[in-house]
Design an enzyme around this catalytic site. Sequence first.
Site, mmCIF file in Angstrom:
data_model
loop_
_atom_site.group_PDB
_atom_site.id
_atom_site.type_symbol
_atom_site.label_atom_id
_atom_site.label_comp_id
_atom_site.label_asym_id
_atom_site.label_seq_id
_atom_site.Cartn_x
_atom_site.Cartn_y
_atom_site.Cartn_z
ATOM 1 N N THR A 32 0.751 -1.164 -0.028
ATOM 2 C CA THR A 32 0.076 0.219 -0.022
ATOM 3 C C THR A 32 0.874 1.428 0.133
ATOM 4 O O THR A 32 1.957 1.240 0.606
ATOM 5 C CB THR A 32 -0.911 -0.250 1.174
ATOM 6 O OG1 THR A 32 -1.959 -1.233 1.141
ATOM 7 C CG2 THR A 32 -1.758 1.352 1.438
ATOM 8 N N GLY A 45 4.158 2.414 7.369
ATOM 9 C CA GLY A 45 2.729 2.933 8.125
ATOM 10 C C GLY A 45 2.460 4.279 7.917
ATOM 11 O O GLY A 45 1.172 4.547 8.358
ATOM 12 N N GLU A 49 0.074 -4.769 6.272
ATOM 13 C CA GLU A 49 1.287 -5.116 5.528
ATOM 14 C C GLU A 49 2.111 -5.878 6.288
ATOM 15 O O GLU A 49 2.890 -6.595 5.581
ATOM 16 C CB GLU A 49 1.896 -3.779 5.586
ATOM 17 C CG GLU A 49 1.169 -2.680 4.531
ATOM 18 C CD GLU A 49 1.773 -1.332 4.273
ATOM 19 O OE1 GLU A 49 1.680 -0.645 3.311
ATOM 20 O OE2 GLU A 49 2.372 -0.957 5.428
#
Length: 262
Positions: free
Chosen positions: A33, A103, A111
């Site tokens: 991500t 993060g 993740e």
Amino acid sequence: MAAELSPIDKAKFVAARRAVDFVSDGMKLGLGTGSTAAWMVRCLGERIREEGLRVTGVPTSRRTAELARQVGVPIQTLDEAKWLDLTIDGADEIDTQLNLIKGGGAALLQEKIVATASDQMIVIADAAKEVAHLGAFPLPIEVIPFGWRTTMALVEETLVSLDVLNRECTLRMTGDRPLVTDESNYIIDLHLKRIGNPRQLALVLNQIPGVVENGLFIDICDIVVIGQGDGRVTVRDINSGSETEGRVDLTPNDNIFADLGD
């Protein structure tokens, strides 16, 4: 078109394109991500369309899942996949031992679960993400909403005895509301400036009640691919100790740019 991209986006793109060269037919892949990982998903979709590559992706967030659908990458859940061949993801900081802070995109929990359920993890990044010591980028921790103020106070108290330069903690907000993760948790950012012992910090943080997971990825990354705005790419393998240099062409008619939607 490539000529319209900023140097930082070109660096992210070439790192992503080089990383998908590691993908083989039939692989089960963890899809990271963030902005750099989004380039990887688009590059993967390009290989599927142009080469007939057969892979299955396990996304680490709802937005990655949506992008994968848009560019034609088949996806499934981690429970369906069970175990993965490879995860490719970005990072907010990378130190010389390939330890990471992740993060910034608020997806650190999924993740980390996906990355540790993989035979190998490749991290893609621009050169600005490389640091001598972790900590300049705020370290995210995911916490449950119940009693989050108490959890944050416990974190600040714990940091007193650890090798960090600063102990400021803030709740991550979206406008005037707390940011809520895909797992309906909150993110607290630790503004530490410098982390002297990442391994110790990662272990201690996860012992605090209310903390679900932290954004320190220790001994998880195997290979890092660093891109430059001029197309140069460096690949470092922590297991073999090797480092190779290469170049990825940036051509104006690259089909990958047709997939850009943000």
